[in-house]
Motif scaffolding. Structure first.
Motif, short mmCIF file in Angstrom:
data_model
loop_
_atom_site.label_atom_id
_atom_site.label_comp_id
_atom_site.label_asym_id
_atom_site.label_seq_id
_atom_site.Cartn_x
_atom_site.Cartn_y
_atom_site.Cartn_z
N ILE A 7 0.85 -1.20 0.00
CA ILE A 7 0.00 0.00 0.00
C ILE A 7 0.88 1.24 0.00
O ILE A 7 1.80 1.35 0.80
CB ILE A 7 -0.90 0.02 1.25
N LEU A 9 0.62 5.08 0.81
CA LEU A 9 -0.30 5.97 1.49
C LEU A 9 0.39 7.25 1.92
O LEU A 9 1.62 7.31 1.99
CB LEU A 9 -0.96 5.29 2.69
N THR A 61 -9.24 -4.91 -0.46
CA THR A 61 -8.74 -3.93 -1.43
C THR A 61 -9.75 -2.81 -1.64
O THR A 61 -9.38 -1.62 -1.67
CB THR A 61 -8.41 -4.62 -2.76
N LYS A 62 -11.01 -3.15 -1.78
CA LYS A 62 -12.06 -2.11 -1.96
C LYS A 62 -12.12 -1.18 -0.76
O LYS A 62 -12.19 0.04 -0.91
CB LYS A 62 -13.43 -2.77 -2.18
N HIS A 63 -12.09 -1.74 0.44
CA HIS A 63 -12.14 -0.91 1.65
C HIS A 63 -10.90 -0.03 1.76
O HIS A 63 -11.00 1.13 2.16
CB HIS A 63 -12.30 -1.78 2.90
N LEU A 64 -9.74 -0.58 1.45
CA LEU A 64 -8.50 0.21 1.52
C LEU A 64 -8.55 1.37 0.53
O LEU A 64 -8.15 2.49 0.86
CB LEU A 64 -7.28 -0.67 1.22
N ASN A 65 -9.03 1.12 -0.68
CA ASN A 65 -9.08 2.18 -1.70
C ASN A 65 -10.05 3.30 -1.33
O ASN A 65 -9.93 4.41 -1.85
CB ASN A 65 -9.43 1.59 -3.06
N ARG A 66 -10.98 3.04 -0.43
CA ARG A 66 -11.92 4.08 0.02
C ARG A 66 -11.30 5.04 1.03
O ARG A 66 -11.81 6.15 1.24
CB ARG A 66 -13.16 3.45 0.64
N VAL A 70 -5.02 6.50 1.39
CA VAL A 70 -4.47 5.45 0.53
C VAL A 70 -4.39 5.95 -0.91
O VAL A 70 -5.37 6.38 -1.49
CB VAL A 70 -5.32 4.15 0.62
N LYS A 72 -2.50 4.01 -3.47
CA LYS A 72 -2.52 2.87 -4.38
C LYS A 72 -2.36 1.57 -3.58
O LYS A 72 -1.65 1.54 -2.59
CB LYS A 72 -1.39 3.01 -5.40
N VAL A 73 -3.01 0.51 -4.05
CA VAL A 73 -2.95 -0.80 -3.40
C VAL A 73 -2.69 -1.87 -4.47
O VAL A 73 -3.34 -1.86 -5.50
CB VAL A 73 -4.28 -1.15 -2.69
#
Length: 163
Positions: A7, A9, A61-66, A70, A72-73
């Protein structure tokens, strides 16, 4: 299935705790976690190892991108990657033990970085399996202290994580 998530961030207060909070709130386990600033001091790179199905990883991944912080993942396990871990291990080294520990350290391509009358501190890098094998190869009763970083990973070749 084991996944190595990398990640990128923003390097700001609270960013790490929001990512970790996201995992704990949803009951996902983080096996290892490493984080440090990149060459761009405004960004940090976080590498975490977790386990779960493809569906669970998709949700992660979806939750991290929100998360606002963050950038990029990527899941490094989706392609070729290099993974390493660092271990510092302090072992009792008295008498004949010293020769044996030195030999074993050389076999595993480690370095003795501190020597006292009664102990050696050894630095070893490699995969988690290599570090585990080193621990198995030495007398467990001689281990005084162990510190491990957890996995850090990077994609091979042209595969990069950058803005």
């Amino acid at each position: 299935m084991r996944h190595i998530i990398s990640i990128l961030l923003e390097n700001e207060a609270g960013a790490l705790s929001r990512v970790v909070g996201l995992f704990s709130a949803r009951g996902y386990n983080i096996e290892t976690l490493t984080v440090a600033p990149t060459e761009d001091k405004t960004l940090s790179r976080m590498t975490m190892v977790t386990t779960g199905s493809v569906e669970i990883l998709e949700q992660i991944t979806k939750h991290l991108n929100r998360l606002i912080e963050v950038v990029k993942v990527i899941d490094l396990t989706e392609g070729q990657h290099i993974e390493r871990e660092l271990m510092l291990i302090k072992v009792r080294a008295v008498g004949k033990e010293r020769e044996e520990i030195t030999r074993t350290t050389d076999i595993f391509r480690g370095r003795i970085i501190d020597v006292t009358d009664k102990s050696y501190t050894i630095e070893l890098t490699g995969t988690a399996e290599k570090l585990d094998a080193f621990i198995e190869a030495i007398d467990r009763t001689s281990i005084l202290e162990t510190v491990r970083t957890g996995s850090s990973g990077i994609g091979r070749g042209e595969r990069i994580l950058k803005v």
